[in-house]
Design a protein around this motif. Structure first.
Motif, PDB file in Angstrom:
ATOM      1  N   PHE A   4      25.755  -1.418   3.526  1.00  0.00           N
ATOM      2  CA  PHE A   4      25.672  -1.326   2.175  1.00  0.00           C
ATOM      3  C   PHE A   4      23.948  -1.291   1.823  1.00  0.00           C
ATOM      4  O   PHE A   4      23.545  -0.959   0.427  1.00  0.00           O
ATOM      5  CB  PHE A   4      26.196  -2.817   1.561  1.00  0.00           C
ATOM      6  N   HIS A   5      23.117  -1.820   2.653  1.00  0.00           N
ATOM      7  CA  HIS A   5      21.740  -1.849   2.303  1.00  0.00           C
ATOM      8  C   HIS A   5      21.019  -0.696   2.875  1.00  0.00           C
ATOM      9  O   HIS A   5      20.100  -0.702   2.851  1.00  0.00           O
ATOM     10  CB  HIS A   5      21.126  -3.117   2.952  1.00  0.00           C
ATOM     11  N   ARG A   6      22.012   0.286   3.571  1.00  0.00           N
ATOM     12  CA  ARG A   6      21.042   1.469   3.905  1.00  0.00           C
ATOM     13  C   ARG A   6      21.454   2.698   3.213  1.00  0.00           C
ATOM     14  O   ARG A   6      21.209   3.759   3.530  1.00  0.00           O
ATOM     15  CB  ARG A   6      21.666   1.574   5.602  1.00  0.00           C
ATOM     16  N   VAL A   7      22.173   2.500   2.034  1.00  0.00           N
ATOM     17  CA  VAL A   7      22.673   3.809   1.343  1.00  0.00           C
ATOM     18  C   VAL A   7      21.575   4.558   0.692  1.00  0.00           C
ATOM     19  O   VAL A   7      22.004   5.745   0.309  1.00  0.00           O
ATOM     20  CB  VAL A   7      23.615   3.173  -0.128  1.00  0.00           C
ATOM     21  N   PHE A  18      28.149   5.418  -6.890  1.00  0.00           N
ATOM     22  CA  PHE A  18      27.687   4.114  -7.047  1.00  0.00           C
ATOM     23  C   PHE A  18      27.831   3.748  -8.514  1.00  0.00           C
ATOM     24  O   PHE A  18      28.110   2.508  -8.987  1.00  0.00           O
ATOM     25  CB  PHE A  18      26.386   3.965  -6.615  1.00  0.00           C
ATOM     26  N   PRO A  19      27.241   4.571  -9.649  1.00  0.00           N
ATOM     27  CA  PRO A  19      27.553   4.048 -10.923  1.00  0.00           C
ATOM     28  C   PRO A  19      28.912   3.906 -11.419  1.00  0.00           C
ATOM     29  O   PRO A  19      29.335   3.055 -12.308  1.00  0.00           O
ATOM     30  CB  PRO A  19      27.025   5.449 -11.547  1.00  0.00           C
ATOM     31  N   ASN A  20      29.878   4.530 -10.820  1.00  0.00           N
ATOM     32  CA  ASN A  20      31.315   4.166 -11.204  1.00  0.00           C
ATOM     33  C   ASN A  20      32.109   3.397  -9.887  1.00  0.00           C
ATOM     34  O   ASN A  20      33.283   3.543  -9.818  1.00  0.00           O
ATOM     35  CB  ASN A  20      32.021   5.697 -11.265  1.00  0.00           C
ATOM     36  N   TYR A  54      40.289   3.578  -9.078  1.00  0.00           N
ATOM     37  CA  TYR A  54      40.764   4.474  -7.967  1.00  0.00           C
ATOM     38  C   TYR A  54      40.069   4.648  -6.650  1.00  0.00           C
ATOM     39  O   TYR A  54      40.421   5.352  -6.044  1.00  0.00           O
ATOM     40  CB  TYR A  54      40.904   5.921  -8.760  1.00  0.00           C
ATOM     41  N   TYR A  55      39.105   3.784  -6.527  1.00  0.00           N
ATOM     42  CA  TYR A  55      38.404   3.708  -5.214  1.00  0.00           C
ATOM     43  C   TYR A  55      39.091   2.597  -4.187  1.00  0.00           C
ATOM     44  O   TYR A  55      38.747   2.257  -3.176  1.00  0.00           O
ATOM     45  CB  TYR A  55      37.065   3.380  -5.455  1.00  0.00           C
ATOM     46  N   ASN A  56      39.978   1.825  -5.088  1.00  0.00           N
ATOM     47  CA  ASN A  56      40.633   0.725  -4.255  1.00  0.00           C
ATOM     48  C   ASN A  56      39.767  -0.393  -3.499  1.00  0.00           C
ATOM     49  O   ASN A  56      39.961  -0.656  -2.507  1.00  0.00           O
ATOM     50  CB  ASN A  56      41.709   1.322  -3.463  1.00  0.00           C
ATOM     51  N   LEU A  57      38.635  -0.715  -4.188  1.00  0.00           N
ATOM     52  CA  LEU A  57      37.868  -1.624  -3.608  1.00  0.00           C
ATOM     53  C   LEU A  57      38.056  -2.800  -4.171  1.00  0.00           C
ATOM     54  O   LEU A  57      38.516  -3.284  -5.446  1.00  0.00           O
ATOM     55  CB  LEU A  57      36.463  -1.232  -3.991  1.00  0.00           C
ATOM     56  N   GLN A  60      30.858  -6.088  -4.994  1.00  0.00           N
ATOM     57  CA  GLN A  60      29.403  -6.891  -5.082  1.00  0.00           C
ATOM     58  C   GLN A  60      28.459  -6.649  -3.723  1.00  0.00           C
ATOM     59  O   GLN A  60      27.420  -6.621  -3.962  1.00  0.00           O
ATOM     60  CB  GLN A  60      29.828  -8.320  -5.054  1.00  0.00           C
ATOM     61  N   GLN A  61      29.264  -6.460  -2.682  1.00  0.00           N
ATOM     62  CA  GLN A  61      28.398  -6.250  -1.507  1.00  0.00           C
ATOM     63  C   GLN A  61      27.739  -4.711  -1.900  1.00  0.00           C
ATOM     64  O   GLN A  61      26.368  -4.584  -1.343  1.00  0.00           O
ATOM     65  CB  GLN A  61      29.289  -5.951  -0.286  1.00  0.00           C
ATOM     66  N   PHE A  62      28.296  -3.546  -2.134  1.00  0.00           N
ATOM     67  CA  PHE A  62      27.509  -2.413  -2.816  1.00  0.00           C
ATOM     68  C   PHE A  62      26.479  -2.532  -3.804  1.00  0.00           C
ATOM     69  O   PHE A  62      25.487  -2.238  -3.354  1.00  0.00           O
ATOM     70  CB  PHE A  62      28.485  -1.515  -3.392  1.00  0.00           C
ATOM     71  N   ARG A  63      26.682  -3.423  -4.673  1.00  0.00           N
ATOM     72  CA  ARG A  63      25.627  -4.003  -5.713  1.00  0.00           C
ATOM     73  C   ARG A  63      24.529  -4.728  -5.159  1.00  0.00           C
ATOM     74  O   ARG A  63      23.098  -4.329  -5.331  1.00  0.00           O
ATOM     75  CB  ARG A  63      26.231  -4.707  -6.778  1.00  0.00           C
TER      76      ARG A  63
END
Length: 143
Positions: free
Chosen positions: A49-52, A82-84, A89-92, A98-101
């Motif tokens: 998540f921190h390496r994107v 990331f903006p969406n 539909y990504y099933n997250l 929250q981890q992505f953000r």
């Protein structure tokens, strides 16, 4: 919705093309929903998540995606996924979102730290000031 059925075929094709262009970022190979989910899954599986935002991460995972370059993957994630990220539909899960953000914010903060100019000490500033004064005044004194 009934109006849609009565529109000429041209409008149907134009709408479909605009959706495909949006999915692909404008040109090249469009990303399918499965590919988008796979990109997110690779990030989750690698806990990256921190390496994107790093080039090295996308270069490492490029071989898992035959149709897209690492630059395309990175740009697609940054501009489209990331903006969406919150869409269903990504099933997250909410935790994954929250981890992505948090990872995105952490990578931004790391980049800001790298780009900061180190602060000079007060003594160093005074020394530079004295040197400048001497450089200016010595030629005048000895001329």
């Amino acid at each position: 919705m009934m109006l849609w059925k009565h529109l000429p075929l041209f409008y149907h094709l134009a709408f479909t093309k605009s959706i495909l262009l949006e999915m692909s970022g404008g040109q090249g190979n469009p990303y399918s929903l499965e590919e988008r989910r796979a990109i997110l899954q690779v990030i989750i599986e690698n806990n990256a998540f921190h390496r994107v935002k790093s080039h090295s991460f996308w270069k490492e995972v490029e071989d898992k995606f035959e149709r897209h370059t690492w630059q395309s993957l990175r740009d697609h994630f940054k501009k489209q996924l990331f903006p969406n990220i919150h869409h269903s539909y990504y099933n997250l899960t909410p935790e994954q979102i929250q981890q992505f953000r948090e990872g995105w914010i952490a990578s931004l903060q790391r980049k800001r730290k790298q780009n900061q100019i180190p602060q000079r000490s007060e003594a160093s500033k005074q020394e530079n000031y004295i040197v400048c004064i001497l450089e200016i005044s010595l030629p005048i004194l000895f001329s």
